[in-house]
Write a protein that holds these residues in place. Structure first.
Motif, short mmCIF file in Angstrom:
data_model
loop_
_atom_site.label_atom_id
_atom_site.label_comp_id
_atom_site.label_asym_id
_atom_site.label_seq_id
_atom_site.Cartn_x
_atom_site.Cartn_y
_atom_site.Cartn_z
N ARG A 38 -0.24 20.77 39.54
CA ARG A 38 0.04 21.12 40.93
C ARG A 38 -0.24 19.93 41.85
O ARG A 38 0.53 19.66 42.78
CB ARG A 38 -0.82 22.31 41.35
CG ARG A 38 -0.32 23.65 40.79
CD ARG A 38 -1.23 24.78 41.15
NE ARG A 38 -0.71 26.06 40.63
CZ ARG A 38 -1.40 27.19 40.62
NH1 ARG A 38 -2.64 27.21 41.09
NH2 ARG A 38 -0.85 28.29 40.15
N LYS A 39 -1.33 19.23 41.57
CA LYS A 39 -1.64 18.05 42.37
C LYS A 39 -0.53 17.00 42.21
O LYS A 39 -0.09 16.40 43.18
CB LYS A 39 -2.98 17.46 41.94
CG LYS A 39 -4.19 18.29 42.35
CD LYS A 39 -5.48 17.63 41.90
CE LYS A 39 -6.69 18.47 42.30
NZ LYS A 39 -7.96 17.86 41.82
N GLN A 77 2.53 18.24 44.02
CA GLN A 77 2.38 18.04 45.46
C GLN A 77 2.53 16.57 45.83
O GLN A 77 3.13 16.23 46.85
CB GLN A 77 1.00 18.56 45.91
CG GLN A 77 0.88 20.08 45.83
CD GLN A 77 -0.53 20.56 46.06
OE1 GLN A 77 -1.47 19.76 46.19
NE2 GLN A 77 -0.73 21.87 46.10
N GLU A 84 6.14 15.80 45.68
CA GLU A 84 6.82 16.36 46.85
C GLU A 84 6.57 15.49 48.08
O GLU A 84 7.47 15.27 48.89
CB GLU A 84 6.34 17.79 47.11
CG GLU A 84 6.86 18.79 46.09
CD GLU A 84 6.30 20.18 46.32
OE1 GLU A 84 5.44 20.33 47.22
OE2 GLU A 84 6.72 21.11 45.61
N ARG A 85 5.31 15.01 48.22
CA ARG A 85 5.02 14.12 49.35
C ARG A 85 5.84 12.84 49.26
O ARG A 85 6.39 12.35 50.25
CB ARG A 85 3.52 13.79 49.40
CG ARG A 85 2.64 14.95 49.85
CD ARG A 85 1.27 14.45 50.24
NE ARG A 85 0.58 13.79 49.15
CZ ARG A 85 -0.20 14.42 48.27
NH1 ARG A 85 -0.38 15.73 48.37
NH2 ARG A 85 -0.80 13.75 47.31
#
Length: 402
Positions: free
Chosen positions: A168-169, A172, A175-176
């Protein structure tokens, strides 16, 4: 005769009492087996014909119980019993003194039936005992296995949760990065638009004006050149200057149409459509709503660039004869639709082409408007033309300078 009958009845009563008492003792599942055997051995001697000289012994596995004053002798009656696993046990009755012969040595036939019944009762008791112990062991083993498996699953689950958290990190972070790349791409597009506009202004303000002044001077000089024999040369120069001025204007529009910044999207697209008609000999119809107005410089630049790319793709790949462009407002949105009657295509192919340099150029357009919070819808099929609809929010607070 009566005395014999009473004696027989008393013997049967003793035997039945022994059976009943033994059954009652065996019903108590809470007592240790060795205590059960002790109680039964205590009630056995009175059940035989000569209780005063009778002694009893019961054995099973490593357990053994004997009646009070027990001793072995030559006068023995026994019954052996065995559990399913082959473990054997025995009930033994001894007379400590000699007695008259009966059906089985000094023992009666009824006493044989009694000891066999008792042996069967003990066999059933111990078999249940062994089954319960086996079941308990299986239960304990299962509990141990379940606990071990639970611990293993908890460790695996903890490791899995840790991996999921890491994923998930990472997701994310990706995604960033994607948003940053989208923003960077948008900024690059805007920077390119600014550079193009600066170049176009230089062409118009400096080169274009200089050429126009030169043309005026040449035209003024042409009247005097009649008497010098340079009239033809001056005409050629004038024609060349006119072509250069037209080319400079065309190049200025291609690089960055001034109308986009001065008059807005509708005027710029109208000029684009006119140039496309002349260059490609294709009928292009523009339908622009009267309320289209100004919708923000960034949005106008992105929409104009996208329409330009779509027209270029149609010219290269579609083989269309008619194109229709519509611009309209829909609440807080601006909707742009570009339709053609060309060869069409399968939109599903685009999904496979996204990882490549798609010949349709729609990937960049879609990414561009995803960043602005808009969308791009594609409607097409082979042989039936194509319609691309772009919806993007209007940003009235956005400045008009790009």
């Amino acid at each position: 005769m009566t005395e014999d009958v009473l004696h027989i009845l008393r013997e049967r009563v003793k035997e039945l009492t022994a059976l009943h008492t033994t059954a009652r003792i065996l019903q108590d599942k809470t007592k240790p087996a060795v205590d059960v055997l002790k109680e039964i051995t205590a009630i056995l001697p009175p059940a035989w014909q000569y209780p005063e000289i009778a002694a009893a012994r019961i054995s099973f596995q490593r357990m053994q119980a004997v009646s009070e004053g027990f001793s072995e002798s030559a006068w023995r009656q026994a019954a052996v019993f065995a559990a399913r696993d082959g473990e054997e046990g025995a009930i033994e009755i001894f007379y400590l003194e000699s007695r008259p012969s009966a059906d089985e040595g000094p023992f009666l036939k009824e006493e044989r039936d009694l000891i066999d019944s008792l042996a069967e009762m003990l066999r059933s008791y111990f078999q249940h005992k062994l089954d319960d112990e086996a079941l308990q062991r299986a239960h304990d083993d299962l509990e141990t296995l379940v606990q071990a498996r639970t611990i293993e699953l908890e460790k695996t689950n903890a490791a899995l949760q840790e991996r999921i958290a890491e994923y998930r990190k990472a997701e994310q972070k990706i995604e960033r990065y994607q948003k940053q790349l989208q923003q960077l791409a948008a900024e690059l597009s805007l920077a390119e638009a600014r550079e193009r506009r600066a170049i176009a202004e230089d062409l118009h303000d400096h080169i274009g004006q200089a050429l126009a002044l030169i043309k005026m001077e040449v035209v003024g000089f042409r009247g005097n050149a009649v008497f010098c024999g340079f009239e033809d040369k001056i005409g050629e120069i004038n024609t060349l200057l006119e072509q250069t001025i037209q080319y400079t204007r065309s190049l200025t529009f291609e690089i960055s149409p001034p109308s986009l910044y001065e008059l807005g999207l509708a005027a710029a697209v109208d000029g684009l459509a006119e140039r496309f008609r002349r260059k490609h000999k294709v009928a292009v119809v523009l339908q622009a709503g009267e309320d289209i107005g100004r919708i923000g410089s960034k949005t106008e630049v992105f929409l104009f660039k996208s329409i330009q790319e779509l027209l270029t793709n149609i010219a290269k790949h579609a083989g269309a004869r008619h194109i229709r462009i519509s611009l309209r407002r829909d609440g807080g949105w601006v909707v742009v639709r570009v339709e053609d009657d060309g060869c069409g295509f399968d939109p599903r192919i685009l999904e496979k082409e996204y990882e490549k340099d798609s010949k349709f150029g729609l990937f960049n357009i879609r990414e561009r408007f995803n960043l602005l919070g808009g969308s791009v819808d594609i409607h097409s099929s082979p042989g039936n033309g194509a319609a691309i609809e772009i919806r993007t929010p209007i940003n009235p607070g956005e400045g008009q300078k790009c």
